[in-house]
Design a protein around this motif. Structure first.
Motif, PDB file in Angstrom:
ATOM      1  N   GLU A 363       0.816  -1.205   0.000  1.00  0.00           N
ATOM      2  CA  GLU A 363       0.000   0.000   0.000  1.00  0.00           C
ATOM      3  C   GLU A 363       0.857   1.265   0.000  1.00  0.00           C
ATOM      4  O   GLU A 363       0.467   2.297  -0.530  1.00  0.00           O
ATOM      5  CB  GLU A 363      -0.906  -0.011   1.231  1.00  0.00           C
ATOM      6  N   SER A 364       2.079   1.165   0.571  1.00  0.00           N
ATOM      7  CA  SER A 364       2.904   2.366   0.731  1.00  0.00           C
ATOM      8  C   SER A 364       4.046   2.484  -0.272  1.00  0.00           C
ATOM      9  O   SER A 364       4.665   3.543  -0.378  1.00  0.00           O
ATOM     10  CB  SER A 364       3.500   2.412   2.145  1.00  0.00           C
ATOM     11  N   GLY A 365       4.378   1.393  -1.015  1.00  0.00           N
ATOM     12  CA  GLY A 365       5.523   1.525  -1.909  1.00  0.00           C
ATOM     13  C   GLY A 365       5.826   0.277  -2.700  1.00  0.00           C
ATOM     14  O   GLY A 365       4.990  -0.633  -2.841  1.00  0.00           O
ATOM     15  N   TYR A 366       7.086   0.212  -3.202  1.00  0.00           N
ATOM     16  CA  TYR A 366       7.510  -0.860  -4.095  1.00  0.00           C
ATOM     17  C   TYR A 366       8.906  -1.345  -3.724  1.00  0.00           C
ATOM     18  O   TYR A 366       9.706  -0.600  -3.134  1.00  0.00           O
ATOM     19  CB  TYR A 366       7.556  -0.368  -5.549  1.00  0.00           C
ATOM     20  N   LEU A 367       9.191  -2.580  -4.102  1.00  0.00           N
ATOM     21  CA  LEU A 367      10.549  -3.113  -4.080  1.00  0.00           C
ATOM     22  C   LEU A 367      11.015  -3.198  -5.531  1.00  0.00           C
ATOM     23  O   LEU A 367      10.388  -3.871  -6.357  1.00  0.00           O
ATOM     24  CB  LEU A 367      10.590  -4.499  -3.431  1.00  0.00           C
ATOM     25  N   LEU A 368      12.127  -2.507  -5.835  1.00  0.00           N
ATOM     26  CA  LEU A 368      12.640  -2.442  -7.198  1.00  0.00           C
ATOM     27  C   LEU A 368      13.978  -3.145  -7.309  1.00  0.00           C
ATOM     28  O   LEU A 368      14.780  -3.110  -6.371  1.00  0.00           O
ATOM     29  CB  LEU A 368      12.815  -0.974  -7.627  1.00  0.00           C
ATOM     30  N   ARG A 369      14.243  -3.751  -8.461  1.00  0.00           N
ATOM     31  CA  ARG A 369      15.530  -4.405  -8.731  1.00  0.00           C
ATOM     32  C   ARG A 369      15.956  -4.107 -10.155  1.00  0.00           C
ATOM     33  O   ARG A 369      15.122  -4.004 -11.059  1.00  0.00           O
ATOM     34  CB  ARG A 369      15.433  -5.924  -8.561  1.00  0.00           C
ATOM     35  N   GLY A 370      17.282  -4.034 -10.360  1.00  0.00           N
ATOM     36  CA  GLY A 370      17.794  -3.870 -11.710  1.00  0.00           C
ATOM     37  C   GLY A 370      19.044  -3.031 -11.763  1.00  0.00           C
ATOM     38  O   GLY A 370      19.666  -2.723 -10.738  1.00  0.00           O
ATOM     39  N   LEU A 371      19.430  -2.660 -12.973  1.00  0.00           N
ATOM     40  CA  LEU A 371      20.611  -1.833 -13.210  1.00  0.00           C
ATOM     41  C   LEU A 371      20.171  -0.388 -13.408  1.00  0.00           C
ATOM     42  O   LEU A 371      19.483  -0.072 -14.389  1.00  0.00           O
ATOM     43  CB  LEU A 371      21.360  -2.328 -14.450  1.00  0.00           C
ATOM     44  N   PRO A 372      20.557   0.527 -12.520  1.00  0.00           N
ATOM     45  CA  PRO A 372      20.083   1.910 -12.644  1.00  0.00           C
ATOM     46  C   PRO A 372      20.803   2.735 -13.704  1.00  0.00           C
ATOM     47  O   PRO A 372      20.449   3.892 -13.903  1.00  0.00           O
ATOM     48  CB  PRO A 372      20.337   2.481 -11.244  1.00  0.00           C
ATOM     49  N   LEU A 373      21.810   2.148 -14.353  1.00  0.00           N
ATOM     50  CA  LEU A 373      22.574   2.856 -15.380  1.00  0.00           C
ATOM     51  C   LEU A 373      23.088   4.183 -14.825  1.00  0.00           C
ATOM     52  O   LEU A 373      23.811   4.209 -13.851  1.00  0.00           O
ATOM     53  CB  LEU A 373      21.718   3.038 -16.638  1.00  0.00           C
ATOM     54  N   GLU A 374      22.707   5.323 -15.429  1.00  0.00           N
ATOM     55  CA  GLU A 374      23.214   6.621 -14.979  1.00  0.00           C
ATOM     56  C   GLU A 374      22.279   7.318 -13.993  1.00  0.00           C
ATOM     57  O   GLU A 374      22.551   8.441 -13.588  1.00  0.00           O
ATOM     58  CB  GLU A 374      23.452   7.539 -16.187  1.00  0.00           C
ATOM     59  N   GLN A 375      21.193   6.677 -13.619  1.00  0.00           N
ATOM     60  CA  GLN A 375      20.273   7.310 -12.671  1.00  0.00           C
ATOM     61  C   GLN A 375      20.869   7.252 -11.252  1.00  0.00           C
ATOM     62  O   GLN A 375      21.282   6.194 -10.792  1.00  0.00           O
ATOM     63  CB  GLN A 375      18.917   6.611 -12.686  1.00  0.00           C
ATOM     64  N   PRO A 376      20.918   8.392 -10.558  1.00  0.00           N
ATOM     65  CA  PRO A 376      21.587   8.434  -9.248  1.00  0.00           C
ATOM     66  C   PRO A 376      20.722   7.902  -8.114  1.00  0.00           C
ATOM     67  O   PRO A 376      20.211   8.662  -7.277  1.00  0.00           O
ATOM     68  CB  PRO A 376      21.871   9.935  -9.074  1.00  0.00           C
ATOM     69  N   LEU A 377      20.529   6.604  -8.079  1.00  0.00           N
ATOM     70  CA  LEU A 377      19.788   6.003  -6.969  1.00  0.00           C
ATOM     71  C   LEU A 377      20.621   6.111  -5.691  1.00  0.00           C
ATOM     72  O   LEU A 377      21.780   5.724  -5.670  1.00  0.00           O
ATOM     73  CB  LEU A 377      19.485   4.535  -7.255  1.00  0.00           C
ATOM     74  N   ARG A 378      20.043   6.619  -4.632  1.00  0.00           N
ATOM     75  CA  ARG A 378      20.726   6.718  -3.346  1.00  0.00           C
ATOM     76  C   ARG A 378      19.685   6.832  -2.247  1.00  0.00           C
ATOM     77  O   ARG A 378      18.555   7.278  -2.488  1.00  0.00           O
ATOM     78  CB  ARG A 378      21.677   7.920  -3.329  1.00  0.00           C
ATOM     79  N   ALA A 379      20.049   6.432  -1.058  1.00  0.00           N
ATOM     80  CA  ALA A 379      19.125   6.485   0.066  1.00  0.00           C
ATOM     81  C   ALA A 379      18.697   7.920   0.318  1.00  0.00           C
ATOM     82  O   ALA A 379      19.520   8.819   0.404  1.00  0.00           O
ATOM     83  CB  ALA A 379      19.788   5.898   1.311  1.00  0.00           C
ATOM     84  N   GLY A 380      17.387   8.141   0.410  1.00  0.00           N
ATOM     85  CA  GLY A 380      16.868   9.476   0.649  1.00  0.00           C
ATOM     86  C   GLY A 380      16.628  10.292  -0.600  1.00  0.00           C
ATOM     87  O   GLY A 380      16.209  11.445  -0.508  1.00  0.00           O
ATOM     88  N   GLU A 381      16.861   9.723  -1.782  1.00  0.00           N
ATOM     89  CA  GLU A 381      16.647  10.455  -3.036  1.00  0.00           C
ATOM     90  C   GLU A 381      15.183  10.366  -3.441  1.00  0.00           C
ATOM     91  O   GLU A 381      14.470   9.424  -3.090  1.00  0.00           O
ATOM     92  CB  GLU A 381      17.549   9.885  -4.136  1.00  0.00           C
ATOM     93  N   VAL A 382      14.719  11.365  -4.198  1.00  0.00           N
ATOM     94  CA  VAL A 382      13.363  11.367  -4.725  1.00  0.00           C
ATOM     95  C   VAL A 382      13.413  10.861  -6.162  1.00  0.00           C
ATOM     96  O   VAL A 382      14.384  11.096  -6.883  1.00  0.00           O
ATOM     97  CB  VAL A 382      12.756  12.783  -4.639  1.00  0.00           C
ATOM     98  N   LEU A 383      12.370  10.125  -6.566  1.00  0.00           N
ATOM     99  CA  LEU A 383      12.333   9.608  -7.942  1.00  0.00           C
ATOM    100  C   LEU A 383      10.907   9.605  -8.464  1.00  0.00           C
ATOM    101  O   LEU A 383       9.932   9.594  -7.704  1.00  0.00           O
ATOM    102  CB  LEU A 383      12.972   8.225  -8.039  1.00  0.00           C
ATOM    103  N   LEU A 384      10.806   9.621  -9.780  1.00  0.00           N
ATOM    104  CA  LEU A 384       9.527   9.504 -10.480  1.00  0.00           C
ATOM    105  C   LEU A 384       9.437   8.094 -11.029  1.00  0.00           C
ATOM    106  O   LEU A 384      10.297   7.666 -11.799  1.00  0.00           O
ATOM    107  CB  LEU A 384       9.437  10.529 -11.609  1.00  0.00           C
ATOM    108  N   LEU A 385       8.420   7.370 -10.604  1.00  0.00           N
ATOM    109  CA  LEU A 385       8.229   5.982 -11.014  1.00  0.00           C
ATOM    110  C   LEU A 385       7.030   5.919 -11.930  1.00  0.00           C
ATOM    111  O   LEU A 385       5.907   6.268 -11.529  1.00  0.00           O
ATOM    112  CB  LEU A 385       8.035   5.106  -9.765  1.00  0.00           C
ATOM    113  N   ASP A 386       7.262   5.497 -13.177  1.00  0.00           N
ATOM    114  CA  ASP A 386       6.186   5.398 -14.171  1.00  0.00           C
ATOM    115  C   ASP A 386       5.896   3.925 -14.417  1.00  0.00           C
ATOM    116  O   ASP A 386       6.719   3.200 -14.998  1.00  0.00           O
ATOM    117  CB  ASP A 386       6.613   6.092 -15.470  1.00  0.00           C
ATOM    118  N   LEU A 387       4.741   3.482 -13.970  1.00  0.00           N
ATOM    119  CA  LEU A 387       4.345   2.084 -14.087  1.00  0.00           C
ATOM    120  C   LEU A 387       3.080   2.017 -14.928  1.00  0.00           C
ATOM    121  O   LEU A 387       2.032   2.524 -14.519  1.00  0.00           O
ATOM    122  CB  LEU A 387       4.107   1.496 -12.692  1.00  0.00           C
TER     123      LEU A 387
END
Length: 498
Positions: A363-387
């Motif tokens: 209800e509150s979120g997602y578990l994501l897996r994969g290669l982020p390539l050049e996207q700066p995934l980091r703890a506390g970062e904001v992201l736009l998720l298009d599903l």
């Protein structure tokens, strides 16, 4: 490489280590890691191996500060280069820990005369524990999981120290073996994969300082049952939050007593809150936030709030406030309300979105897996998720990286629906201040209007000039909704409503 071809002569090994390309972090780290691995495959006297390992320690004293400096310039999962250095660093210190553990075991297994000195064994045990601490540090710093057997190794090393009465031994300038072990335990029960790089450094510093005030109470000596972090030296696990009952039949089980450490943290919090003066010092406020979070976690761990369901879908990810602003602004840096002289065409476009797999959802979120390539995934970062064409604004709550595959796993929390691009600037500014790109979540039946800005601009009732496609209005921030090292999400209302 044939073990017989491995160089075991101290003089030539020292010369080889001196010639390594220390400024080429990736190549140097690979060579050091391979050298330690090959060293472990050669049969030799343990004291000869110990002598060679001390040469490697001198090389690491030269290499590691360079690696750490590079790591501090960017998060471990933020780019392919950082992920490569993370994998190399973790492997290097894993090999160092295994090499010292092997040398210690070989030394302990040899039969010696009654007059043999105990000091080399004590030193080897201390170096092995210090290598374990460094291995844990660099694994957590790079959001990498520890291998099976690590915690059991640490418990057995501490058990050996207790058995021989060496727990208070130390090397010059470092902590005693008992304190190093408590530092490992404190770091092990802390959810460091939820912390930013800066917060992780502070958490490690606190664990090092407060470990001396943490006690290990044998369950056999408890007077009554309690709830807390329980340590079992026979299990391959860090301390776990469990009911602790008096148990004379479990001599290897302990309860971590945090009262001394928590008292010190409360004293520090009181001083920091007094100094920070309610938002005037963002760095101090960050320290208050982290200290408060750690104090809660060291008393009681976080619990999962929502049940998760398996999912198999691909989501398009854009990370960072600026990149999300560009995406929701129609793929342009030009604001809808921009004056003719405000041209954003000279700005470089952000990195292309990446595709991550949605492994499960709640209800509150997602578990994501994969290669982020050049996207700066980091703890506390904001992201736009298009599903499936439906975009949501989310925040990365925790991160885990698999060095062997460079794959990243992260848990994200939903903040709201697709945001609107806005620009904001404090109404009271300094010369040269400009409007800052931000994101707005419109008011709904369940939530007031929210403004997300990078950095730490929040203070109660602070006034901003807010620009969107409809023009400019004055707003005041009424409450801090969420905060991370990389953004603040704030409730606001028009200034004339105050």
């Amino acid at each position: 490489m044939d073990p017989q071809l491995v160089d075991t002569q101290p003089a030539s090994v020292a010369a080889w280590l001196e010639r390594l390309p220390y400024t080429n972090l990736a190549e140097c780290g690979k060579l050091l890691g391979q050298g330690l691995h090959q060293l472990g495959r050669v049969q030799m006297d343990p004291m000869q191996r110990y002598k060679l390992l001390k040469l490697y320690l001198k090389a690491l004293d030269r290499y590691y500060p360079l690696l750490e400096s590079e790591a501090q310039s960017g998060d471990a999962a933020a780019s392919p280069k950082m992920r490569l250095l993370a994998a190399i660093g973790v492997k290097l210190f894993a090999n160092l820990f295994m090499a010292f553990k092997q040398t210690l075991n070989e030394k302990l297994a040899r039969r010696h005369g009654l007059l043999e000195r105990e000091q080399p064994k004590q030193e080897l045990l201390l170096y092995t524990m210090m290598a374990a601490r460094q291995y844990l540090n660099i694994s957590q710093q790079n959001y990498c999981p520890l291998p099976g057997g690590f915690w059991l190794d640490c418990h057995q090393l501490y058990g050996l120290a207790l058995q021989r009465g060496w727990q208070d031994k130390s090397l010059a300038g470092d902590d005693s073996l008992a304190v190093i072990y408590r530092q490992l335990l404190l770091l092990g029960l802390t959810a460091t994969n939820r912390l930013s790089t800066a917060d992780m450094q502070l958490a490690r510093q606190l664990a090092y300082e407060l470990a001396k005030q943490v006690e290990l109470l044998p369950l056999a000596q408890l007077q009554e049952g309690r709830q807390g972090y329980v340590l079992d030296l026979r299990e391959d696990a860090p301390p776990r939050y469990l009911p602790a009952k008096p148990s004379p039949s479990q001599p290897d089980c302990f309860l971590l007593e945090f009262s001394g450490a928590l008292a010190s943290m409360r004293k520090s919090l009181a001083q920091l809150r007094k100094t920070s003066s309610g938002g005037a010092h963002p760095m101090l406020n960050d320290e208050v936030r982290l200290l408060t979070s750690l104090a809660e976690e060291w008393q009681r761990p976080r619990r999962r709030r929502h049940r998760r369901e398996d999912a198999h879908a691909a989501a398009e990810i854009v990370a960072g406030v600026a990149a999300i602003w560009h995406r929701v602004n129609g793929g342009s840096w030009q604001p809808a309300d921009a004056a003719p002289d405000e041209d954003g065409s000279h700005l470089r476009p952000p990195s292309s979105p990446c595709l991550l797999t949605v492994a499960n959802r709640s209800e509150s979120g997602y578990l994501l897996r994969g290669l982020p390539l050049e996207q700066p995934l980091r703890a506390g970062e904001v992201l736009l998720l298009d599903l499936a064409g439906a975009a949501q604004l989310c925040a990365v709550r925790w991160l885990l990286m698999q060095p062997a595959s460079a794959e990243v796993e992260c848990g994200v929390e939903i903040l709201g629906p697709r945001p609107q691009p806005v620009r904001a600037m404090p109404s009271i500014t300094h010369s040269g201040d400009n409007f800052q790109r931000g994101l707005r979540l419109p008011a709904s039946a369940d939530s007031p209007a929210l403004l997300l800005l990078p950095g730490h601009p929040f203070s109660q009732l602070r006034e901003f000039r807010l620009r969107d496609e409809n023009g400019e209005q004055l707003i005041r921030v009424s409450r801090l909704h969420q905060q991370s090292p990389h953004f603040q999400l704030m409730e606001y209302r028009p200034s004339d409503q105050f």
